[in-house]
Design a protein around this motif. Structure first.
Motif, short mmCIF file in Angstrom:
data_model
loop_
_atom_site.label_atom_id
_atom_site.label_comp_id
_atom_site.label_asym_id
_atom_site.label_seq_id
_atom_site.Cartn_x
_atom_site.Cartn_y
_atom_site.Cartn_z
N GLY A 164 -12.50 75.79 0.07
CA GLY A 164 -10.79 75.67 0.34
C GLY A 164 -9.61 76.37 0.60
O GLY A 164 -10.00 78.16 0.19
N GLU A 165 -8.34 75.79 0.46
CA GLU A 165 -8.17 76.80 1.17
C GLU A 165 -6.87 77.29 -0.25
O GLU A 165 -6.16 76.40 -1.25
N GLU A 176 -12.77 78.83 3.38
CA GLU A 176 -11.96 78.18 3.28
C GLU A 176 -12.94 76.47 3.24
O GLU A 176 -13.10 76.14 1.94
N PRO A 177 -13.92 76.87 3.72
CA PRO A 177 -15.11 75.61 3.81
C PRO A 177 -16.01 75.33 2.67
O PRO A 177 -15.99 74.03 2.20
N TRP A 178 -15.62 76.68 1.48
CA TRP A 178 -16.49 76.51 0.44
C TRP A 178 -15.41 76.28 -0.55
O TRP A 178 -15.37 76.13 -1.55
#
Length: 330
Positions: free
Chosen positions: A122-123, A118-120
């Motif tokens: 996204g959700e 998710e940090p790279w």
């Protein structure tokens, strides 16, 4: 008939007045310069405590990395055309557990994999649309690890898309970086201590300049150097202790707040990545004792530096008195 009291001489009257007059301290109470010095010591103590806490956490994290490397390996399964991923993961797990020395094998589920990305990415991204590999975490016996070469051979025959990573090369570089970070942190800590010492020296010499006439009179009438130095030492010890305590306390509060934030933001992508890189923002007992040690060390260093500076300044006064030609120096 009462006997009249003896008449006091002028000398006796002066001595009585001197004895009744309250004595003022050689060094005046905390003034503007004293408060400024206290703020500087608080800032330096805060930075020293934060540096020490960070170095302690990095060192403990490096030790934890070494333990993780010795206790776990990772098997990665890359998605390829025609591969049943869930079946391949079960086969990989079975192959790993078939070797002695492999204690457990845990398949990282889709939700955990998505949270790591998710940090790279996204959700809400669809894992089926991206070639995202899946992982199997194998816990091994540190005393008798399995044959990694044999496991790689079996995986190549059973699931060609699977690769084994024992983390040795990656962890070695990471541990080396952590050790360099610790070394740099210790160097920064030493520079901060040196800066604090120089600050105390300049502040003490400034106080000596402002009270030089008092020191000269006291020294001229017979006050010992040790007595005058002790008065200045006591004054600056209190300043150093207060400033160091404030700085160390603020650093402790900062670590507690970071730990509180981390414990209240569990199961989030940001927290997972921060924890993976830096570990928990919680100091061990060694870290807190280290902060207390910094407070005591800076306070003691302030007092000792003050004493040595005062003794040196009084020595300069004695040399100027012995040689009037030096009176213009200093």
């Amino acid at each position: 008939m009462t006997k009249p009291a003896p008449r006091q001489t002028d000398t006796q009257k002066k001595e009585r007045l001197v004895s009744l007059r309250p004595t003022a301290p050689i060094v005046p109470p905390v003034n503007v310069s004293g408060r400024a010095l206290m703020v500087v010591i608080a800032i330096m103590s805060f930075l020293c405590a934060v540096t020490l806490g960070t170095v302690t956490m990095v060192q403990e994290k490096a030790q934890a990395w070494q333990g993780d490397v010795a206790s776990e390996i990772t098997i990665q399964v890359k998605p390829v055309d025609g591969l049943d991923m869930e079946k391949a993961l079960l086969e990989v797990r079975a192959v790993a557990l078939s070797y002695p020395g492999a204690l457990t094998a845990e398949i990282v589920d889709r939700r955990s994999t998505a949270r790591l990305l998710e940090p790279w990415l996204g959700e809400g991204f669809d894992m089926d649309e991206l070639p995202v590999p899946r992982l199997v975490i194998v816990t091994i016996d540190e005393a008798a690890p399995p044959d990694f070469g044999a496991i790689r051979q079996s995986l190549a025959e059973t699931v060609p898309a699977a690769t084994l990573d024992d983390h040795r090369a990656w962890a070695s570089r990471l541990i080396s970086m952590a050790r360099i970070t610790v070394f740099v942190g210790v160097g920064i800590l030493a520079l901060m201590f040196a800066t604090t010492m120089l600050t105390v020296i300049f502040a003490t010499r400034g106080a000596m300049v402002g009270n030089r006439h008092i020191v000269e009179v006291l020294h001229f009438v017979g006050a010992e150097t040790g007595f005058i130095a002790a008065e200045f030492q006591k004054h600056f010890l209190i300043i150093g202790l207060k400033g160091a305590a404030v700085g160390g306390g603020l650093a402790t509060i900062a670590f507690l707040l970071l730990g509180f934030w981390q414990s209240n933001s569990l199961a989030t992508a940001l927290n997972d990545q921060v924890t993976a890189l830096f570990g928990r923002f919680t100091l061990s007992s060694a870290g807190y004792f280290g902060i207390i040690g910094i407070v005591v060390l800076i306070a003691g260093m302030t007092a000792l530096t003050t004493r040595l500076t005062v003794i040196r300044t009084i020595g300069e006064i004695d040399r100027q008195r012995a040689d009037p030609s030096l009176s213009e120096i200093g």
